[in-house]
Design a protein around this motif. Structure first.
Motif, PDB file in Angstrom:
ATOM      1  N   LEU A 232       0.259   1.157  -3.580  1.00 41.94           N
ATOM      2  CA  LEU A 232       1.615   1.363  -4.079  1.00 41.94           C
ATOM      3  C   LEU A 232       2.442   0.079  -4.094  1.00 41.94           C
ATOM      4  CD1 LEU A 232       2.351   4.773  -2.346  1.00 41.94           C
ATOM      5  CD2 LEU A 232       1.942   4.365  -4.780  1.00 41.94           C
TER       6      LEU A 232
ATOM      7  N   LEU B 268      -0.231   6.495  -8.736  1.00 40.72           N
ATOM      8  CA  LEU B 268       0.372   7.560  -7.937  1.00 40.72           C
ATOM      9  C   LEU B 268      -0.642   8.651  -7.624  1.00 40.72           C
ATOM     10  CD1 LEU B 268       3.849   7.876  -9.697  1.00 40.72           C
ATOM     11  CD2 LEU B 268       3.371   6.878  -7.459  1.00 40.72           C
TER      12      LEU B 268
ATOM     13  N   ALA C 286       7.676   5.381  -2.991  1.00 42.50           N
ATOM     14  CA  ALA C 286       6.529   6.133  -3.511  1.00 42.50           C
ATOM     15  C   ALA C 286       5.617   6.577  -2.369  1.00 42.50           C
ATOM     16  CB  ALA C 286       5.757   5.281  -4.512  1.00 42.50           C
TER      17      ALA C 286
ATOM     18  N   VAL D 271       4.364  10.449  -1.625  1.00 46.68           N
ATOM     19  CA  VAL D 271       2.983  10.934  -1.673  1.00 46.68           C
ATOM     20  C   VAL D 271       2.407  11.196  -0.288  1.00 46.68           C
ATOM     21  CG1 VAL D 271       2.557   9.738  -3.856  1.00 46.68           C
ATOM     22  CG2 VAL D 271       1.934   8.615  -1.711  1.00 46.68           C
TER      23      VAL D 271
END
Length: 312
Positions: free
Chosen positions: A217, A42, A273, A277
């Motif tokens: 990811l 991440l 995700a 981000v």
């Protein structure tokens, strides 16, 4: 009306794809897959996202040189990055165009100059896209589910057309004797050959960085060229559907094209995700940046930016 009907039909198709692929998803497993990504992945994805925003800031630095305006480079790059975050989350008319007019006009740029900045930034962004999408489509090297390929006759022709478009733009900038045109009352001057090549290189690097974020990811279970190609397809699908942030569109395209080679739960976890981000976290930073830039903008009766920006 025909265009509106086509867009509505395309949007309905996206909704159908999304509902049909997610109605049987075990969302508890999606949450488990999301937790399994881990902090290092991440964090690396967030840093790559910030790098992508920095690359996008370079689009307006090219435009700064192109329009020969004297706003500080740091301010120009900051405005571009802030507008990019709002553009992704709220749509091009509000973020990419409207907010640019708002912020640049606050620092004294006239409407014609801002129009040229917006125009050159759009050309920069889509030149790299067309190059990568053209390569993926015309050469058909990206393997998809069940051994399929992005490379049937229709996509190959589209890919070749995109490559020809990029080549024509470079050739026009390099050899055209007529350098200036009038487009809806705005004077447009062709960039130099070196600037055109730099535009394409910077945009290509940005799109490839975006693809790398998604690739990380998704857990690196799918080849990077495949992930990048599907991301490019989802990008144009989102533009056609006119859905802010491509909400649901990106997910539908990835599920439709990669759902047979990767579990839906893992795909959705990676895409959630990615939204966190690349969309949400930068938007939070952009909101703070917007307030900061607005605070530094000159008063209406002042012709120049406050000197505090240059010392920041």
């Amino acid at each position: 009306m025909l265009r509106r009907l086509l867009v509505l039909g395309f949007f309905a198709l996206i909704v159908w794809l999304l509902v049909s692929r997610t109605r049987a998803v075990d969302w508890s497993q999606v949450w488990i897959a999301l937790q399994a990504l881990g902090t290092p992945v991440l964090l690396a994805s967030l840093l790559l996202s910030l790098l992508s925003y920095a690359l996008y800031g370079g689009y307006d630095l090219f435009a700064r040189h192109y329009t020969r305006q004297s706003l500080p480079k740091a301010l120009t790059a900051a405005i571009a990055s802030i507008c990019y975050a709002f553009n992704l989350n709220m749509g091009a008319w509000l973020g990419g165009i409207g907010l640019r007019y708002r912020l640049y006009s606050r620092f004294g740029l006239d409407r014609g100059t801002i129009t040229r900045i917006v125009g050159l930034s759009l050309v920069t962004n889509w030149s790299g896209y067309c190059l990568l999408a053209g390569i993926a489509g015309s050469f058909g090297f990206v393997e998809l589910a069940d051994g399929g390929r992005i490379g049937d006759l229709g996509l190959r022709l589209i890919g070749l057309a995109l490559l020809l478009g990029v080549t024509a733009y470079v050739a026009l900038c390099g050899v055209s004797r007529r350098r200036s045109f009038s487009l809806r009352g705005t004077s447009v001057t062709l960039p130099s050959l070196s600037m055109a090549l730099a535009q394409i290189a910077l945009s290509t690097a940005n799109w490839m960085t975006m693809g790398l974020v998604v690739y990380l990811l998704l857990g690196a279970d799918i080849a990077y060229p495949t992930v990048l190609a599907v991301l490019l397809l989802s990008g144009i699908a989102g533009a056609v559907a006119h859905v802010p942030a491509g909400l649901g569109v990106i997910e539908a395209v990835f599920l439709a094209l990669l759902g047979d080679v990767m579990a839906d739960t893992e795909l959705l976890a990676g895409l959630l995700a990615y939204r966190a981000v690349y969309y949400i976290a930068p938007l939070a930073l952009a909101a703070l940046g917007f307030a900061f830039v607005e605070a530094l903008a000159p008063r209406r009766d002042s012709p120049t930016p406050r000197k505090t920006w240059r010392n920041t």
